[in-house]
Design a protein around this motif. Structure first.
Motif, PDB file in Angstrom:
ATOM      1  N   ASP A 147      -3.413   5.035  -0.935  1.00  0.00           N
ATOM      2  CA  ASP A 147      -4.333   3.960  -0.570  1.00  0.00           C
ATOM      3  C   ASP A 147      -4.932   4.130   0.817  1.00  0.00           C
ATOM      4  O   ASP A 147      -6.037   3.653   1.084  1.00  0.00           O
ATOM      5  CB  ASP A 147      -3.606   2.605  -0.629  1.00  0.00           C
ATOM      6  N   ALA A 148      -4.195   4.776   1.710  1.00  0.00           N
ATOM      7  CA  ALA A 148      -4.650   4.890   3.099  1.00  0.00           C
ATOM      8  C   ALA A 148      -4.040   6.124   3.745  1.00  0.00           C
ATOM      9  O   ALA A 148      -2.979   6.596   3.331  1.00  0.00           O
ATOM     10  CB  ALA A 148      -4.266   3.633   3.896  1.00  0.00           C
ATOM     11  N   HIS A 164       6.046  -0.907   2.380  1.00  0.00           N
ATOM     12  CA  HIS A 164       4.973  -0.061   1.871  1.00  0.00           C
ATOM     13  C   HIS A 164       5.528   1.273   1.368  1.00  0.00           C
ATOM     14  O   HIS A 164       6.590   1.730   1.811  1.00  0.00           O
ATOM     15  CB  HIS A 164       3.941   0.194   2.970  1.00  0.00           C
ATOM     16  N   PRO A 176      -7.992   7.028  -1.234  1.00  0.00           N
ATOM     17  CA  PRO A 176      -7.811   6.138  -0.071  1.00  0.00           C
ATOM     18  C   PRO A 176      -9.068   5.331   0.242  1.00  0.00           C
ATOM     19  O   PRO A 176     -10.179   5.851   0.213  1.00  0.00           O
ATOM     20  CB  PRO A 176      -7.494   7.113   1.074  1.00  0.00           C
ATOM     21  N   VAL A 228      -4.360  -0.223   8.454  1.00  0.00           N
ATOM     22  CA  VAL A 228      -4.168   0.238   7.074  1.00  0.00           C
ATOM     23  C   VAL A 228      -3.487  -0.785   6.178  1.00  0.00           C
ATOM     24  O   VAL A 228      -3.420  -0.585   4.965  1.00  0.00           O
ATOM     25  CB  VAL A 228      -3.392   1.574   7.008  1.00  0.00           C
ATOM     26  N   THR A 229      -3.006  -1.890   6.755  1.00  0.00           N
ATOM     27  CA  THR A 229      -2.260  -2.854   5.930  1.00  0.00           C
ATOM     28  C   THR A 229      -2.862  -4.246   5.885  1.00  0.00           C
ATOM     29  O   THR A 229      -2.646  -4.973   4.906  1.00  0.00           O
ATOM     30  CB  THR A 229      -0.806  -2.979   6.421  1.00  0.00           C
ATOM     31  N   GLU A 235      -1.135   0.733  12.279  1.00  0.00           N
ATOM     32  CA  GLU A 235      -0.401   0.078  11.195  1.00  0.00           C
ATOM     33  C   GLU A 235      -1.195  -1.106  10.645  1.00  0.00           C
ATOM     34  O   GLU A 235      -1.322  -1.273   9.429  1.00  0.00           O
ATOM     35  CB  GLU A 235       0.961  -0.392  11.701  1.00  0.00           C
ATOM     36  N   ALA A 270       0.826  -1.204   0.000  1.00  0.00           N
ATOM     37  CA  ALA A 270       0.000   0.000   0.000  1.00  0.00           C
ATOM     38  C   ALA A 270       0.862   1.256   0.000  1.00  0.00           C
ATOM     39  O   ALA A 270       2.037   1.246   0.376  1.00  0.00           O
ATOM     40  CB  ALA A 270      -0.909  -0.002   1.221  1.00  0.00           C
ATOM     41  N   ILE A 277       0.799   4.863   1.781  1.00  0.00           N
ATOM     42  CA  ILE A 277       0.141   5.350   2.991  1.00  0.00           C
ATOM     43  C   ILE A 277       0.697   6.704   3.392  1.00  0.00           C
ATOM     44  O   ILE A 277       1.919   6.893   3.508  1.00  0.00           O
ATOM     45  CB  ILE A 277       0.347   4.332   4.140  1.00  0.00           C
TER      46      ILE A 277
END
Length: 244
Positions: free
Chosen positions: A76-77, A26, A108, A196-197, A193, A2, A4
């Motif tokens: 993405d986030a 990431h 996102p 978001v992953t 963490e 991702a 981020i």
């Protein structure tokens, strides 16, 4: 992997979060409020992080940062980590900036908003808030109740396309928390963490503390309060939350 954005990543939990995500492979966008603060991120940039500089207390800088991010590689986030504890910038930084980045960044699919256990002592009185930060108008506790309400409101409005959650990192030994803080620093950043992953974790509208969901203040869970907050933010900024 991702891509981020971690706001407020020059030190403390934000920096630790960015460091871990970068180590995991990431794409990480680190953020500092000015050029001097950005110097502390040189090592992360050397490892591949992208740097964005914006003072989140200044609305135009937030807007410029959002437009810069929209013109670049897909985000993405977002981990909305940046925060201040007192003064006139509490409302602009802790609630207005997260709202604007949420409304303006279209790609996102995951948003994590840093709350605090202190949100339970907060109050929502939208009529007295100075959204522009010309004067102090809300406490830290108020702002964390507002951002928790924002997170749950976003989750309700944008489900299932976007996952939005609030995280209480605990009272950890950072510049804001102080050396006497008693919670584990590493536990203070692991939850955001993971949110978001971890592609297997599809919870939205949660309030988290050290990997476990908890019940937030009842006002944050009230759809009417959520809508009132979102309407107030749209009115104050001139930017509506888009449909997803």
């Amino acid at each position: 992997m991702a891509r981020i954005l971690v706001t407020g990543s020059a030190d403390g939990l934000g920096r630790a979060t960015a460091d871990v995500l970068l180590s995991q492979g990431h794409g990480v966008i680190v953020h500092a409020r000015n050029a001097d603060r950005a110097k502390t991120l040189t090592d992360l940039v050397d490892r591949g992080a992208t740097l964005i500089v914006a003072d989140l207390s200044r609305r135009q800088e937030v807007l410029d940062a959002a437009h810069e991010l929209e013109d670049g590689t897909t985000v993405d986030a977002v981990i909305h980590n940046a925060g201040v504890y007192s003064g006139p910038d509490v409302i602009p930084v802790n609630i207005v900036a997260p709202y604007l980045l949420t409304a303006l960044l279209r790609t996102p699919t995951r948003h994590v908003y840093l709350s605090s256990g202190m949100h339970r002592g907060g109050h929502i009185d939208l009529g007295r808030l100075d959204w522009d930060g010309n004067k102090p108008s809300g406490s830290y506790s108020d702002s964390k109740l507002l951002v928790t309400t924002l997170a749950l409101g976003i989750a309700r409005r944008w489900a299932p396309a976007v996952l939005a959650n609030a995280v209480d990192p605990g009272w950890v030994p950072t510049k804001m928390g102080g050396a006497g803080a008693t919670d584990d620093f590493d536990l203070g950043h692991r939850t955001q963490e993971r949110l978001v992953t971890d592609q297997g974790l599809t919870v939205t509208g949660g309030y988290w503390f050290h990997g476990q969901q908890q019940q937030p203040h009842p006002s944050a869970q009230d759809p009417d309060v959520q809508d009132q907050l979102l309407d107030a933010l749209a009115g104050a900024t001139g930017i509506e939350l888009p449909r997803r």
